[in-house]
Motif scaffolding. Structure first.
Motif, PDB file in Angstrom:
ATOM      1  N   ASP A 246      68.001  55.576  42.379  1.00 48.92           N
ATOM      2  CA  ASP A 246      67.837  55.553  43.826  1.00 48.92           C
ATOM      3  C   ASP A 246      68.636  54.455  44.512  1.00 48.92           C
ATOM      4  OD1 ASP A 246      66.476  53.277  43.163  1.00 48.92           O
ATOM      5  OD2 ASP A 246      64.676  53.733  44.326  1.00 48.92           O
ATOM      6  N   GLY A 247      69.476  53.792  43.741  1.00 52.45           N
ATOM      7  CA  GLY A 247      70.312  52.767  44.354  1.00 52.45           C
ATOM      8  C   GLY A 247      69.577  51.473  44.632  1.00 52.45           C
ATOM      9  N   GLY A 248      68.434  51.264  43.999  1.00 51.12           N
ATOM     10  CA  GLY A 248      67.718  50.003  44.144  1.00 51.12           C
ATOM     11  C   GLY A 248      66.816  49.932  45.346  1.00 51.12           C
ATOM     12  N   SER A 249      66.334  51.053  45.828  1.00 46.47           N
ATOM     13  CA  SER A 249      65.448  51.041  46.981  1.00 46.47           C
ATOM     14  C   SER A 249      64.136  50.351  46.639  1.00 46.47           C
ATOM     15  CB  SER A 249      65.167  52.466  47.466  1.00 46.47           C
ATOM     16  OG  SER A 249      64.439  53.184  46.500  1.00 46.47           O
ATOM     17  N   ILE A 250      63.486  49.811  47.650  1.00 48.60           N
ATOM     18  CA  ILE A 250      62.244  49.071  47.454  1.00 48.60           C
ATOM     19  C   ILE A 250      61.075  50.034  47.349  1.00 48.60           C
ATOM     20  CG2 ILE A 250      60.665  47.422  48.522  1.00 48.60           C
ATOM     21  CD1 ILE A 250      63.089  46.122  49.834  1.00 48.60           C
ATOM     22  N   HIS A 251      60.222  49.831  46.362  1.00 51.11           N
ATOM     23  CA  HIS A 251      58.993  50.610  46.238  1.00 51.11           C
ATOM     24  C   HIS A 251      57.918  49.937  47.096  1.00 51.11           C
ATOM     25  CE1 HIS A 251      60.397  51.907  41.946  1.00 51.11           C
ATOM     26  NE2 HIS A 251      61.066  52.497  42.906  1.00 51.11           N
ATOM     27  N   PRO A 252      57.357  50.634  48.062  1.00 54.61           N
ATOM     28  CA  PRO A 252      56.295  50.026  48.879  1.00 54.61           C
ATOM     29  C   PRO A 252      55.143  49.533  48.002  1.00 54.61           C
ATOM     30  CG  PRO A 252      57.051  52.066  49.868  1.00 54.61           C
ATOM     31  CD  PRO A 252      57.700  51.988  48.520  1.00 54.61           C
ATOM     32  N   ARG A 253      54.592  48.390  48.383  1.00 56.38           N
ATOM     33  CA  ARG A 253      53.469  47.804  47.652  1.00 56.38           C
ATOM     34  C   ARG A 253      52.190  48.031  48.442  1.00 56.38           C
ATOM     35  NH1 ARG A 253      50.927  42.819  48.256  1.00 56.38           N
ATOM     36  NH2 ARG A 253      49.831  42.033  46.403  1.00 56.38           N
ATOM     37  N   VAL A 254      51.204  48.619  47.765  1.00 53.81           N
ATOM     38  CA  VAL A 254      49.898  48.874  48.367  1.00 53.81           C
ATOM     39  C   VAL A 254      48.885  47.892  47.801  1.00 53.81           C
ATOM     40  CG1 VAL A 254      47.988  50.512  48.571  1.00 53.81           C
ATOM     41  CG2 VAL A 254      50.353  51.322  48.755  1.00 53.81           C
ATOM     42  N   GLU A 255      48.292  47.101  48.674  1.00 55.83           N
ATOM     43  CA  GLU A 255      47.179  46.223  48.297  1.00 55.83           C
ATOM     44  C   GLU A 255      45.903  46.919  48.749  1.00 55.83           C
ATOM     45  OE1 GLU A 255      45.847  41.505  48.737  1.00 55.83           O
ATOM     46  OE2 GLU A 255      47.294  42.399  50.129  1.00 55.83           O
ATOM     47  N   TYR A 256      44.977  47.131  47.833  1.00 54.55           N
ATOM     48  CA  TYR A 256      43.806  47.953  48.117  1.00 54.55           C
ATOM     49  C   TYR A 256      42.512  47.184  47.876  1.00 54.55           C
ATOM     50  CZ  TYR A 256      43.606  48.238  43.046  1.00 54.55           C
ATOM     51  OH  TYR A 256      43.539  47.910  41.712  1.00 54.55           O
ATOM     52  N   LEU A 257      41.471  47.641  48.565  1.00 52.23           N
ATOM     53  CA  LEU A 257      40.127  47.075  48.398  1.00 52.23           C
ATOM     54  C   LEU A 257      39.126  48.218  48.492  1.00 52.23           C
ATOM     55  CD1 LEU A 257      38.229  44.604  48.172  1.00 52.23           C
ATOM     56  CD2 LEU A 257      38.315  44.438  50.672  1.00 52.23           C
ATOM     57  N   ASN A 258      38.193  48.249  47.578  1.00 51.49           N
ATOM     58  CA  ASN A 258      37.158  49.273  47.551  1.00 51.49           C
ATOM     59  C   ASN A 258      36.129  49.004  48.650  1.00 51.49           C
ATOM     60  OD1 ASN A 258      35.167  51.135  46.956  1.00 51.49           O
ATOM     61  ND2 ASN A 258      35.017  50.607  44.783  1.00 51.49           N
ATOM     62  N   TYR A 259      35.977  49.941  49.542  1.00 50.66           N
ATOM     63  CA  TYR A 259      35.045  49.781  50.670  1.00 50.66           C
ATOM     64  C   TYR A 259      33.625  49.479  50.190  1.00 50.66           C
ATOM     65  CZ  TYR A 259      32.138  51.156  54.659  1.00 50.66           C
ATOM     66  OH  TYR A 259      31.200  51.189  55.660  1.00 50.66           O
ATOM     67  N   GLU A 260      33.251  50.010  49.023  1.00 50.18           N
ATOM     68  CA  GLU A 260      31.874  49.859  48.548  1.00 50.18           C
ATOM     69  C   GLU A 260      31.503  48.411  48.231  1.00 50.18           C
ATOM     70  OE1 GLU A 260      31.106  52.585  45.342  1.00 50.18           O
ATOM     71  OE2 GLU A 260      30.476  54.139  46.764  1.00 50.18           O
ATOM     72  N   VAL A 261      32.477  47.526  48.053  1.00 55.71           N
ATOM     73  CA  VAL A 261      32.131  46.145  47.698  1.00 55.71           C
ATOM     74  C   VAL A 261      31.899  45.273  48.931  1.00 55.71           C
ATOM     75  CG1 VAL A 261      33.519  46.354  45.605  1.00 55.71           C
ATOM     76  CG2 VAL A 261      34.488  45.209  47.601  1.00 55.71           C
ATOM     77  N   LEU A 262      32.185  45.789  50.118  1.00 53.59           N
ATOM     78  CA  LEU A 262      32.055  44.953  51.305  1.00 53.59           C
ATOM     79  C   LEU A 262      30.628  44.476  51.520  1.00 53.59           C
ATOM     80  CD1 LEU A 262      34.944  45.960  51.806  1.00 53.59           C
ATOM     81  CD2 LEU A 262      34.357  46.221  54.221  1.00 53.59           C
ATOM     82  N   ASP A 263      29.655  45.390  51.426  1.00 52.52           N
ATOM     83  CA  ASP A 263      28.263  45.018  51.642  1.00 52.52           C
ATOM     84  C   ASP A 263      27.789  43.998  50.621  1.00 52.52           C
ATOM     85  OD1 ASP A 263      27.936  46.560  53.878  1.00 52.52           O
ATOM     86  OD2 ASP A 263      26.985  48.245  52.847  1.00 52.52           O
ATOM     87  N   ASP A 264      28.247  44.129  49.380  1.00 54.36           N
ATOM     88  CA  ASP A 264      27.821  43.210  48.320  1.00 54.36           C
ATOM     89  C   ASP A 264      28.187  41.761  48.640  1.00 54.36           C
ATOM     90  OD1 ASP A 264      26.896  45.404  46.944  1.00 54.36           O
ATOM     91  OD2 ASP A 264      28.661  45.576  45.659  1.00 54.36           O
ATOM     92  N   HIS A 265      29.285  41.582  49.386  1.00 60.99           N
ATOM     93  CA  HIS A 265      29.779  40.229  49.662  1.00 60.99           C
ATOM     94  C   HIS A 265      29.573  39.806  51.117  1.00 60.99           C
ATOM     95  CE1 HIS A 265      31.857  39.736  45.761  1.00 60.99           C
ATOM     96  NE2 HIS A 265      31.999  41.037  45.829  1.00 60.99           N
ATOM     97  N   GLY A 266      28.959  40.678  51.905  1.00 59.15           N
ATOM     98  CA  GLY A 266      28.760  40.352  53.307  1.00 59.15           C
ATOM     99  C   GLY A 266      30.043  40.372  54.114  1.00 59.15           C
ATOM    100  N   TRP A 267      31.025  41.173  53.665  1.00 59.17           N
ATOM    101  CA  TRP A 267      32.305  41.267  54.360  1.00 59.17           C
ATOM    102  C   TRP A 267      32.273  42.423  55.350  1.00 59.17           C
ATOM    103  CZ3 TRP A 267      35.438  41.349  49.158  1.00 59.17           C
ATOM    104  CH2 TRP A 267      35.362  40.078  48.559  1.00 59.17           C
ATOM    105  N   HIS A 268      33.223  42.398  56.282  1.00 56.30           N
ATOM    106  CA  HIS A 268      33.360  43.469  57.267  1.00 56.30           C
ATOM    107  C   HIS A 268      34.812  43.921  57.326  1.00 56.30           C
ATOM    108  CE1 HIS A 268      29.278  42.694  58.720  1.00 56.30           C
ATOM    109  NE2 HIS A 268      29.585  41.403  58.647  1.00 56.30           N
ATOM    110  N   ALA A 269      34.997  45.194  57.614  1.00 57.87           N
ATOM    111  CA  ALA A 269      36.349  45.762  57.604  1.00 57.87           C
ATOM    112  C   ALA A 269      37.267  45.091  58.610  1.00 57.87           C
ATOM    113  CB  ALA A 269      36.285  47.267  57.870  1.00 57.87           C
ATOM    114  N   ASP A 270      36.699  44.520  59.663  1.00 59.21           N
ATOM    115  CA  ASP A 270      37.537  43.895  60.682  1.00 59.21           C
ATOM    116  C   ASP A 270      37.686  42.386  60.496  1.00 59.21           C
ATOM    117  OD1 ASP A 270      34.938  43.255  61.305  1.00 59.21           O
ATOM    118  OD2 ASP A 270      35.023  43.943  63.391  1.00 59.21           O
ATOM    119  N   ASP A 271      37.261  41.845  59.348  1.00 59.35           N
ATOM    120  CA  ASP A 271      37.472  40.425  59.059  1.00 59.35           C
ATOM    121  C   ASP A 271      38.967  40.144  58.937  1.00 59.35           C
ATOM    122  OD1 ASP A 271      34.766  40.040  59.007  1.00 59.35           O
ATOM    123  OD2 ASP A 271      34.598  39.959  56.815  1.00 59.35           O
ATOM    124  N   ASP A 272      39.462  39.162  59.660  1.00 57.27           N
ATOM    125  CA  ASP A 272      40.890  38.854  59.623  1.00 57.27           C
ATOM    126  C   ASP A 272      41.353  38.405  58.240  1.00 57.27           C
ATOM    127  OD1 ASP A 272      41.166  39.479  62.296  1.00 57.27           O
ATOM    128  OD2 ASP A 272      40.891  37.408  62.976  1.00 57.27           O
TER     129      ASP A 272
END
Length: 214
Positions: free
Chosen positions: A70-96
């Protein structure tokens, strides 16, 4: 012990394209959302990798979505988080600082991590290539089972027959055919239990029914 070709239910002399199709079908059949098991899903992944590497028959094959030329094109990097763990840690989807918190929380790679997406590959396919059994049902943009919430970066969906505009405007997208259009992407996956999506889901199919429908 079954050979990799037996695991994929494909002839050892099959073409690379036929092996790729067989792999895609077996991944769908063994996925936990379709009545399979994580062990069977990972067995299919391992069999496919053995065939690609040439370990199974001495013939090294090229992955259908490989972009070695492909001529050295960049592969996009996806950083992911499982929604189910938010409640366990008291996190919110809109936390900066949500992903900074996740990075320092010692989560396993099922719940938090990153991977790269190859050209012509969807986010769901990239997750599966990395041995993750992310939720899905139809794989055709007709349900919200595979939905993700994009928190940073951009994702375009090739086919979406289900998500209302107001939900898309809030960052919801479909992973089954979602293609990153930015070099970096942060998203929540496994969001199918969010109240907004309740009426847009398909029920999981039993494995036996899924197999008989093929």
């Amino acid at each position: 012990m079954a050979s990799p070709f037996e695991v994929l239910a494909v002839d050892p002399n099959a073409s690379d394209e036929a092996i790729e199709r067989a792999y895609r079908e077996r991944v769908k059949e063994t996925h936990p959302d379709h009545g399979g098991s994580l062990e069977a899903f990972q067995s299919v992944r391992a069999a496919y990798e053995r065939i690609l590497s040439g370990e199974a028959d001495g013939t090294e094959r090229q992955r259908a979505d490989d972009d070695s030329d492909d001529g050295g094109s960049i592969h996009p990097r996806v950083e992911y988080l499982n929604y189910e763990v938010l409640d366990d840690h008291g996190w919110h989807a809109d936390d900066d600082d949500l992903f900074e918190k996740a990075a320092g929380a010692g989560l396993d790679d099922v719940d938090y991590g990153s991977f790269h997406v190859y050209p012509r590959e969807s986010v769901l396919e990239a997750a599966e290539r990395n041995d993750f059994a992310w939720p899905f049902a139809c794989r055709g943009g007709a349900c919200a089972n595979c939905a993700v919430v994009v928190l940073s970066g951009a994702l375009t969906t090739r086919v979406d027959h289900v998500l209302p505009d107001e939900i898309v405007d809030r960052g919801f997208q479909l992973a089954c055919n979602g293609i990153p259009t930015s070099d970096e992407l942060q998203l929540l996956y496994n969001v199918k239990h969010m109240a907004e999506l309740e009426e847009l889901l398909l029920p999981p199919r039993p494995f036996e029914q899924a197999h008989s429908d093929d």
